[in-house]
Design an enzyme around this catalytic site. Structure first.
Site, PDB file in Angstrom:
ATOM      1  N   GLY A 107     -46.107  17.238 -34.789  1.00  0.00           N
ATOM      2  CA  GLY A 107     -45.527  17.089 -35.515  1.00  0.00           C
ATOM      3  C   GLY A 107     -43.608  17.899 -35.034  1.00  0.00           C
ATOM      4  O   GLY A 107     -43.225  17.400 -34.144  1.00  0.00           O
ATOM      5  N   CYS A 108     -42.969  18.555 -36.222  1.00  0.00           N
ATOM      6  CA  CYS A 108     -41.712  18.794 -35.264  1.00  0.00           C
ATOM      7  C   CYS A 108     -41.744  19.887 -34.222  1.00  0.00           C
ATOM      8  O   CYS A 108     -41.190  19.777 -33.059  1.00  0.00           O
ATOM      9  CB  CYS A 108     -40.616  20.202 -36.291  1.00  0.00           C
ATOM     10  SG  CYS A 108     -40.546  19.024 -38.350  1.00  0.00           S
ATOM     11  N   GLN A 109     -43.405  20.583 -33.960  1.00  0.00           N
ATOM     12  CA  GLN A 109     -42.842  21.188 -32.614  1.00  0.00           C
ATOM     13  C   GLN A 109     -43.284  20.458 -31.414  1.00  0.00           C
ATOM     14  O   GLN A 109     -42.912  21.050 -30.585  1.00  0.00           O
ATOM     15  CB  GLN A 109     -44.648  22.121 -33.381  1.00  0.00           C
ATOM     16  CG  GLN A 109     -44.939  23.309 -32.335  1.00  0.00           C
ATOM     17  CD  GLN A 109     -46.222  23.710 -32.385  1.00  0.00           C
ATOM     18  OE1 GLN A 109     -46.969  24.031 -33.307  1.00  0.00           O
ATOM     19  NE2 GLN A 109     -47.237  23.482 -30.997  1.00  0.00           N
TER      20      GLN A 109
END
Lengths: 94, 355
Positions: free
Chosen positions: B141-143
């Site tokens: 995801g965003c990581q």
């Protein structure tokens, strides 16, 4: 008529019916068990997304548009029920 | 001891279909109106996320035809290959390198799937060397933008004479669940945008480039028993967002402690960090990050500007913010920077940089 329990004190029959329906929506439609305890302050029982989801679902059910100020001012589920009862058309009532 | 790997350049690519938030609100209101009585409340949610413009993978008029996971994913592969190629070419041009110089390609996404993965298509389009080591990563995801840089730098410590590219392609608009009228989906629909970014890293044995920060160290932090905080439910129509209101709380409760422990291992503290490169999660996430670290408002100005200009690009966002910082010419030799992103797991990736 006053609904049972401390939370229902001061509610008219109409308001108590709305409160019961909101409690049902929270529990059955949204899965928000935390909203069900009578008299619980909404802001401590629900996180911001859950509270918003409840307000949206209540607006949909009773076909009312609550202002942000009014919705934010509803400290308990019973407050929300009073707000809705004052605005909703009779045919929207349970 | 071999010098640390460095980040030579970051390239970016945005689709051409820039649409302002009010236009999107008007378009989405048609869907919301069929499900919700007070559409204005949902419109206010879209205004509250502080996003001005999104660059959409497709022209707005083409979205109604995306009525299945297959159509959405087909569009992801088509547009994603174009944007991914553009981002890698931009990064390599800036680094003065050619596609055949790339030894490792870390491809991260969470908005589309395929086998072979998109990086294989790019290997053909770009003409990457047959020996390129491809590592597609789905699910961080965003990581994943931060993790891509971290894993690429890990590899370059083993192969200090080589070049690695960390590429993120995220077409969040193609995951829109039009029939999910939940508040969570409405917020996600208001926040996430589309874009691609690529970082080119060089191993420590390669010539140092002026102005290129070195990756001193990286740190992954996993938060046990927080799988429910965010992610996807995979449904017949694609990826349905899971987003808890607790995300800011989890970040604020942990980020200060985790950053302090990471920096302390290198004899540093927060005050030593001059540049904070934070994932543009959204207003609440950025505020939680700032408060958790006790930073002044101005410390995250680039993240706020990126949020306004392109929205939350999931894993590409932190690379966009890093690119903005590199373009600014602001960092001076010796400056320290901390790049940080959080995502489903729940987990965080921290990257310590020195110019």
């Amino acid at each position: 008529m006053v609904s049972g329990g401390a939370s229902g004190e001061g509610l008219t029959g109409r308001e108590a019916r709305v409160a019961a329906e909101i409690r049902r929506i929270a529990r059955e439609d949204l899965g928000l068990e935390a909203a069900a305890p009578a008299g619980a302050p909404l802001a401590s029982a629900l996180d911001s997304l859950a509270l918003l989801s409840l307000v949206v679902a209540v607006e949909d059910r009773f076909r009312v548009a609550l202002s942000d100020e009014a919705a934010a001012g509803a400290r308990s589920l019973e407050d929300l029920a009073r707000l809705v009862a004052a605005r909703a058309a009779p045919e929207a009532f349970p | 001891m071999t010098p640390n790997p460095s980040i030579l350049a970051v390239g970016r690519a945005l689709p051409p279909n820039a649409v302002d938030q009010e236009t999107l609100i008007a378009a989405l209101s048609a869907y919301w109106g069929a499900r919700h009585y007070n559409v204005e409340r949902l419109a206010e949610l879209h205004r509250a996320v502080k996003v001005g413009v999104r660059h959409l993978a497709l022209p707005l008029a083409e979205y109604p035809a995306l009525d299945s996971f297959q159509r959405c994913n087909d569009a992801f592969l088509r547009v994603g290959a174009d944007l991914g190629e553009a981002a890698v070419r931009d990064a390599l041009d800036r680094a003065g390198l050619a596609p055949r110089d790339v030894g490792h390609l870390y491809f991260v996404t969470v908005t589309g799937v395929s086998t072979p993965s998109l990086d294989a298509r790019l290997a053909n389009r770009l003409g990457l060397a047959p020996g390129v080591k491809r590592t597609p990563i789905f699910g961080l995801g965003c990581q994943a933008g931060a993790s891509g840089i971290a894993r690429a730098s890990d590899a370059l410590r083993a192969f200090p004479g080589q070049v690695a590219v960390a590429l993120s392609v995220e077409l969040c608009s193609l995951t829109l669940q039009r029939d999910d009228a939940s508040v969570t989906n409405v917020i996600a629909t208001g926040l996430f945008g589309d874009g691609a970014a690529a970082a080119v890293l060089a191993g420590g044995e390669r010539p140092a480039a002026p102005g290129a920060p070195r990756v001193l160290a990286t740190r992954s932090v996993f938060y046990p028993d927080t799988e429910w905080v965010m992610g996807w439910d995979v449904v017949d129509t694609g990826f349905k967002v899971v987003l808890s209101a607790k995300v800011p709380q989890v970040i604020e409760a942990n980020i200060g402690r985790d950053v302090d422990a990471f920096l302390a291992e290198h004899g540093l503290d927060r005050a030593a960090i001059r540049h904070w490169i934070a994932h543009t999660g959204g207003p609440k996430v950025l505020e939680a990050f700032r408060r958790g670290l006790g930073l002044p408002e101005a410390a995250l100005a680039r993240s706020w500007a990126s949020l306004r200009d392109v929205g939350n690009l999931s894993s590409a966002s932190v690379l966009f913010v890093l690119a903005d910082l590199l373009d600014s010419g602001e960092p001076r030799p010796g400056d320290l920077g901390l790049l940080a992103a959080m995502g489903p797991g729940f987990s965080a990736e921290l990257v310590l940089l020195r110019w």
